[in-house]
Design an enzyme around this catalytic site. Structure first.
Site, PDB file in Angstrom:
ATOM      1  CE1 TYR A  20      -3.448   2.817   0.761  1.00  0.00           C
ATOM      2  CE2 TYR A  20      -1.850   3.496   2.417  1.00  0.00           C
ATOM      3  CZ  TYR A  20      -2.975   3.763   1.655  1.00  0.00           C
ATOM      4  OH  TYR A  20      -3.617   4.969   1.780  1.00  0.00           O
TER       5      TYR A  20
ATOM      6  CB  THR B 167       0.870   9.017   5.277  1.00  0.00           C
ATOM      7  OG1 THR B 167       1.145   8.966   6.690  1.00  0.00           O
ATOM      8  CG2 THR B 167       2.059   9.617   4.546  1.00  0.00           C
TER       9      THR B 167
ATOM     10  CE1 TYR C 160      -7.491  13.194   0.078  1.00  0.00           C
ATOM     11  CE2 TYR C 160      -7.377  12.050   2.187  1.00  0.00           C
ATOM     12  CZ  TYR C 160      -6.863  12.294   0.926  1.00  0.00           C
ATOM     13  OH  TYR C 160      -5.729  11.660   0.519  1.00  0.00           O
TER      14      TYR C 160
ATOM     15  CB  THR D 200      -6.096  16.822  -0.641  1.00  0.00           C
ATOM     16  OG1 THR D 200      -4.964  16.865   0.229  1.00  0.00           O
ATOM     17  CG2 THR D 200      -5.799  15.890  -1.796  1.00  0.00           C
TER      18      THR D 200
ATOM     19  CB  SER E 218       0.862  16.982  -4.982  1.00  0.00           C
ATOM     20  OG  SER E 218       0.632  15.648  -4.573  1.00  0.00           O
TER      21      SER E 218
ATOM     22  CG  HIS F  73      -2.950  11.723  -3.908  1.00  0.00           C
ATOM     23  ND1 HIS F  73      -3.807  12.686  -3.420  1.00  0.00           N
ATOM     24  CD2 HIS F  73      -2.984  10.715  -3.009  1.00  0.00           C
ATOM     25  CE1 HIS F  73      -4.347  12.265  -2.295  1.00  0.00           C
ATOM     26  NE2 HIS F  73      -3.859  11.070  -2.012  1.00  0.00           N
TER      27      HIS F  73
ATOM     28  CB  THR G 253       4.994  13.303  -6.387  1.00  0.00           C
ATOM     29  OG1 THR G 253       3.675  13.567  -5.875  1.00  0.00           O
ATOM     30  CG2 THR G 253       4.941  12.052  -7.269  1.00  0.00           C
TER      31      THR G 253
END
Length: 424
Positions: free
Chosen positions: A53, A107, A159, A185, A297, A299, A331
């Site tokens: 992951y 994260t 989010y 984000t 970014s 992501h 990234t």
């Protein structure tokens, strides 16, 4: 060549034996000289689901590989005969000093990687004088993160959820705990297709199946920590049974607009950075909108595969909006050299996600500290080798992006087609 019996004192000086009683975790981490070394340790000590992951990405993972390659394809241009006895590696980011221009990215599912989770990351960031960002999908509450690192500079990543009141509640809680920056984000209208997680049956919380138990057998420390520490919970969600992708699609709101961003900014009332910017036009709109910063970014390659590489986009965005707001980037950053390259091209600040989690999986809080020790020492060394004594001295002239992925212009395409037609 004459030989002689070695002098006893000389023998004593060259015979060095490692302390057999040394803490094995310390010994293991000290041997790691790069973030990639930490990644190798992490893989040995973490079950397949959480590890994949972390390092996996969306679709065919092309975007992630391109991002890493972009930093590898950098050429540095050092200047000589400069006094670099003392190097200042810090400056102001969003109005407050950081000791290094790199911090810990938000994260999700962090305590799946190691039971110490966000507490370890926040304390390590506090030790190094850099920001720590807590995710909406974090597994430690804003209150507990602040309690773990009372003097840390904390940011909160948001989010926007379909249940708006949950988003607003988290904003208020982070604000009450003295988080000074809100990272909104905007690249997640839906979850990216993360095939590794599907194949591994990555769920939250992890399930003890025959497959996972076999995988866990050589990694008993992870499971002992998982089973004997507090149950995993999200900061935003109390219970969920299903895959990660299903959870994200249930949570994410695909209807977010500038009106919603304005509402969140008013509710927060402080510094706002928009994370997930991937083109110059959006950067200009956000500059006109009046946010304090943007974060280039994709992501970590985990949403839209083959999206623009942030580092490659950086110089053009800085030229267009760098005077109006701060430009941050993430990234693909896996070394201090990557950080220096980004700063030379105009970034004010960088964030690391995978590098942080590799350190966490390799050794908990001690591992995160080791990761930051590696990155910050690399930043210092590369600056000295470039002949600069402060971040302000870093300029585009110090770095060239070797451009293997340059788009072909229309004339070149037409010429190629004409040559092919002539051969028929």
């Amino acid at each position: 060549m004459e030989h002689q019996i070695p002098d006893l004192e000389y023998l004593k000086s060259v015979m060095k034996f490692e302390n057999p009683f040394k803490n094995p975790k310390i010994a293991r981490l000290e041997k790691a000289q790069t973030v990639w070394d930490l990644r190798k340790i992490a893989k040995r000590r973490t079950p397949k689901g959480p590890f994949e992951y972390t390092f996996g990405a969306a679709e065919n993972e092309v975007g992630l590989q391109r991002a890493i390659s972009a930093f590898r394809d950098v050429e540095f241009h050092p200047s000589i005969l400069h006094d670099v006895t003392n190097v200042d590696t810090g400056w102001d980011v969003l109005g407050k000093r950081v000791e290094f221009p790199v911090g810990i990215a938000p994260t999700g599912f962090t305590r799946l990687m190691h039971a110490a989770g966000e507490r370890a990351g926040a304390r390590a960031a506090q030790n190094y004088g850099v920001p720590f960002a807590l995710s909406t999908l974090g597994t430690t509450s804003p209150e507990e993160v602040r309690k773990a690192a009372p003097d840390a500079r904390l940011w909160f990543q948001l989010y926007m959820m379909k249940e708006r009141h949950r988003s607003y509640e988290l904003v208020e809680r982070a604000k009450a705990q003295g988080f000074d920056t809100l990272l909104v984000t905007v690249d997640t209208p839906v979850a990216g297709a993360r095939h590794r997680d599907k194949r591994n049956g990555m769920s939250f919380p992890p399930q003890l199946t025959l497959k996972t138990m076999i995988d866990a057998a050589p990694r008993p420390e992870w499971w002992i920590n998982f089973l004997t520490t507090e149950p995993l919970e999200f900061a935003a969600i109390r219970n969920w049974n299903g895959t990660v992708g299903e959870l994200l699609d249930t949570m994410f709101d695909p209807s977010i607009t500038y009106d919603d961003l304005a509402e969140i900014r008013d509710l927060w009332g402080g510094t706002v950075v928009v994370k997930g910017v991937q083109n110059v036009e959006d950067a200009k709109k956000l500059a006109d909108f009046g946010v304090d910063g943007i974060q280039l970014s994709n992501h970590g390659g985990r949403q839209l595969d083959r999206a623009p590489v942030p580092f490659r986009l950086l110089p053009e965005v800085v030229r267009e909006v760098g005077k109006d707001l701060e430009v941050h980037v993430d990234t693909g950053i896996m070394s201090g050299a990557d950080v220096v390259a980004a700063i030379a091209h105009g970034a004010r600040y960088t964030q690391v996600g995978r590098a942080y989690l590799y350190g966490l999986m390799a050794g908990g809080e001690m591992g995160v500290n080791r990761m930051l020790a590696i990155l910050t020492s690399e930043v210092t060394r590369v600056m000295k080798l470039l002949g600069v004594s402060s971040l302000e001295e870093l300029e585009p002239k110090h770095v060239t992006q070797l451009d293997d992925l340059r788009p072909r212009i229309a004339d070149e395409v037409d010429a190629a087609r004409n040559r092919a037609a002539a051969k028929r």
